[in-house]
Enzyme design. Structure first.
Site, mmCIF file in Angstrom:
data_model
loop_
_atom_site.group_PDB
_atom_site.id
_atom_site.type_symbol
_atom_site.label_atom_id
_atom_site.label_comp_id
_atom_site.label_asym_id
_atom_site.label_seq_id
_atom_site.Cartn_x
_atom_site.Cartn_y
_atom_site.Cartn_z
ATOM 1 N N ARG A 186 9.000 4.739 7.857
ATOM 2 C CA ARG A 186 8.628 5.539 6.694
ATOM 3 C C ARG A 186 9.096 6.984 6.952
ATOM 4 N NH1 ARG A 186 6.740 5.118 1.504
ATOM 5 N NH2 ARG A 186 4.913 6.370 1.063
ATOM 6 N N THR A 213 11.915 1.124 -5.482
ATOM 7 C CA THR A 213 11.762 0.255 -4.320
ATOM 8 C C THR A 213 12.376 -1.137 -4.477
ATOM 9 O OG1 THR A 213 9.676 1.435 -4.035
ATOM 10 C CG2 THR A 213 9.969 -0.450 -2.633
ATOM 11 N N THR A 272 12.651 1.722 0.324
ATOM 12 C CA THR A 272 12.541 2.539 -0.883
ATOM 13 C C THR A 272 13.153 3.924 -0.712
ATOM 14 O OG1 THR A 272 10.929 3.320 -2.528
ATOM 15 C CG2 THR A 272 10.275 3.513 -0.235
ATOM 16 N N SER A 282 2.238 2.213 -0.624
ATOM 17 C CA SER A 282 1.657 0.978 -1.177
ATOM 18 C C SER A 282 2.415 -0.254 -0.692
ATOM 19 C CB SER A 282 1.739 0.989 -2.702
ATOM 20 O OG SER A 282 1.002 2.053 -3.200
ATOM 21 N N GLY A 288 4.962 0.266 -6.835
ATOM 22 C CA GLY A 288 4.031 1.379 -6.649
ATOM 23 C C GLY A 288 2.627 0.871 -6.406
HETATM 24 N N1 GLU Z 1 6.948 5.236 -2.499
HETATM 25 C C1 GLU Z 1 6.287 4.023 -2.868
HETATM 26 C C2 GLU Z 1 5.302 3.620 -1.799
HETATM 27 O O1 GLU Z 1 5.651 3.691 -0.650
HETATM 28 C C3 GLU Z 1 7.291 2.977 -2.956
HETATM 29 C C4 GLU Z 1 6.729 1.672 -3.294
HETATM 30 C C5 GLU Z 1 6.825 1.435 -4.755
HETATM 31 O O2 GLU Z 1 6.473 2.362 -5.459
HETATM 32 O O3 GLU Z 1 7.211 0.362 -5.172
HETATM 33 O O4 GLU Z 1 4.224 3.238 -2.095
#
Ligand code: GLU
Length: 566
Positions: A95, A375, A393, A437, A458
């Site tokens: 990440r 993502t 993502t 998420s 998300g």
């Molecule tokens: N930035 C979002 C997260 O890490 C990406 C995942 C998504 O939104 O599908 O939760």
């Protein structure tokens, strides 16, 4: 139809084409990804003798080329790996982290937060981490040479690929953002102004060159001073504070694998900084006490409990999860029987005997179509039984909107995943990783691998994953049907219940009537197959009548995707 198809395809025992519901059946190995060309890239590696990790890496790099709005080497992700030989599940957390120079005044404004400044542009960019994450995965488990895994992606970037309807639409949706950044406009727009049309050939020679440098020079070609300085300069030019040092010192981490049982299955998913993994498992733990199979998939009782379980699980992920290097998290307690018992006590448990009163229809608001999306997920199973679940993502489609000149890369806006609310464990800070998420998930039964699964979407990720797993485990659906089944998502702080409008309204309404104040729900009927609810990919492993292993893959009809096996 599926069965006939399966029989014919077993006879053929090689690549199976995708359908609009992107399903396939295979024996040896399989890749499920959000774009057919990326799935094909992974499959080619499996056929050359690569293992699941190798194929996942090739697929991940290829996705960054053909689905550049969703992920790429300007972003990061999470990877779960099952090693069939040792029987172990491990995780890599790659990440993106905030630059060391990020400080209060960048995101604070008086007593509030500078939300707009953190949403797009340089300040929203976390340190790009995908290349290092995949490199680390390869170092641990890869079988074929790392550089060769980039070959399919380089070929796609160099020779080009047909623009999909999705890509053309996503570029149009983000036109203003892309036009705001010279390098981004040059990369994705014709003459810096026009979105490419469906079917046109899209090439990205700069990205091909960047990847070729990694192919020959390894990790140093991306995290070495020269490349780091270029990336940092693009971030600073767009108003950010990233330095070359932030990039040069980035290292992925060994991820925390979060595990629980649901019915007679064992589930492993991503731990913090993912809050999505915890929420997925908590929803299932809460529902484990109820006979969902007796009620059926679109039953009001199931929906009512699901709404309550989502409220509890999301609340706990929001309250307790952040970057584990910055806060203490008692994961054991959050997955304990005691926690589940307390959650049951807090929830409205519907009355199983009485039907709710049949009152006049509740009011619905049609959901507005938003240009949202983010993502991508990919799943792989290889011949030896190794599995990968990988979600990656750049956050929103086209991330921060900041491209790096001459490198062909668009940078993430992952730092917008921090929570801008005092008291949150996920407040922004220098060097900190924002909560996610994303929840790539592996499933086992009687010690044997059963599935690899994941989705973008998300905040909807845990809701989607829990529903897909319940569809398969409780309702005995095939993975194709389980993914296609309409979904719900309850955003408790806003009392907003969104659902896919496919003969589900009566059940949703009846579910809501089980609560004390049905009128307090803000009901949103969304499209029949709405990508708001994610775009899952997964592979389910069965034994056939002769006890031979069968891989059954599915890609979500809500978003383009493909499952290729052999
Ligand atoms: N930035 C979002 C997260 O890490 C990406 C995942 C998504 O939104 O599908 O939760």
């Amino acid at each position: 139809m599926n069965q006939i198809r399966a029989l014919v395809l077993f006879g053929m025992s090689h690549i199976i084409a995708s359908t609009s519901f992107a399903e396939s059946v295979a024996r040896q190995g399989m890749v499920a990804a959000a774009h057919p060309l990326a799935a094909e890239a992974g499959l080619s590696i499996l056929k050359q003798g690569g293992n699941a990790m190798d194929a996942a890496i090739a697929t991940a790099f290829a996705l960054g080329v053909v689905e550049p709005h969703a992920s790429g080497i300007g972003g990061g992700g999470f990877l779960l790996y099952y090693d069939a030989k040792s029987g172990k599940v491990t995780a890599i957390d790659y990440r993106e982290s905030a630059p060391e120079g990020l400080s209060n005044h960048h995101f604070r404004s008086g007593t509030g937060f500078r939300l707009a400044a953190m949403r797009y542009g340089g300040l929203s960019v976390g340190v790009p981490s995908m290349v290092y994450g995949l490199y680390a995965g390869h170092a641990e488990h890869g079988q074929v040479e790392f550089g060769s895994l980039l070959a399919p992606a380089i070929e796609l970037a160099e020779s080009g690929f047909p623009v999909s309807a999705d890509l053309s639409e996503n570029i149009s949706d983000k036109l203003d953002l892309l036009m705001d950044n010279e390098a981004a406009a040059e990369l994705y727009l014709e003459d810096g102004v026009f979105p490419p049309s469906e079917g046109e050939t899209f090439v990205n020679p700069d990205l091909a060159r960047t990847m070729r440098a990694i192919q020959t020079g390894g990790i140093e070609a991306f995290y070495g001073r020269e490349s780091a300085e270029r990336i940092a300069a693009a971030v600073v030019e767009a108003g950010g504070v990233m330095t070359a040092w932030d990039i040069m010192t980035y290292r992925p981490r060994v991820g925390t694998v979060l595990s629980t049982t649901y019915r007679n299955y064992v589930l492993h998913t991503m731990g913090p900084p993912s809050g999505g993994g915890l929420a997925t498992l908590q929803i299932l733990r809460i529902l484990d006490a109820f006979p969902l199979a007796d009620w059926g998939p679109r039953s009001p009782l199931y929906y009512a409990l699901l709404i309550g379980a989502m409220e509890q699980a999301y609340e706990s992920a929001n309250r307790f999860i952040g970057d584990p290097r910055f806060i203490q998290i008692d994961l054991e307690r959050l997955l304990s029987d005691a926690w589940v018992k307390e959650a049951h006590e807090r929830m409205t448990i519907p009355s199983f005997d009485e039907l709710p009163p049949d009152e006049p229809l509740l009011t619905y608001r049609p959901a507005v179509k938003e240009p949202i999306g983010n993502t991508t997920h990919l799943s792989v199973v290889d011949r030896e039984g190794n599995m990968v679940a990988l979600t990656q993502t750049i956050n929103f489609f086209f991330g921060s909107g900041v491209a790096v000149p001459e490198m062909g890369i668009i940078l993430n806006n992952e730092l917008f995943d921090f929570t801008f609310e005092d008291g949150s464990p996920n407040l922004p800070a220098a060097g900190k990783v924002p909560r996610s998420s994303m929840a790539p998930t592996l499933v086992f039964k009687d010690g044997q691998p059963v599935a690899t699964l994941g989705t973008p979407g998300g905040a909807r990720i845990p809701a989607a994953l829990a529903q897909i797993l319940i569809n398969m485990i409780d309702f005995d659906m095939s993975i194709v049907d389980a993914i296609a089944e309409p979904r719900l998502y309850y955003d408790a702080p806003r009392s907003r219940l969104s659902f896919e409008d496919r003969e589900t309204t009566d059940a949703v309404e009846a579910a809501v009537r089980h609560f004390d104040d049905p009128e307090s729900f803000d009901l949103r009927a969304r499209g029949a197959f709405d990508r708001y609810f994610g775009g899952a990919q997964g592979i389910w492993i069965h034994d056939d009548a002769e006890g031979q292993r069968v891989l059954h893959g599915a890609a979500d009809p809500r978003r383009g995707g493909a499952t290729h096996g052999y």
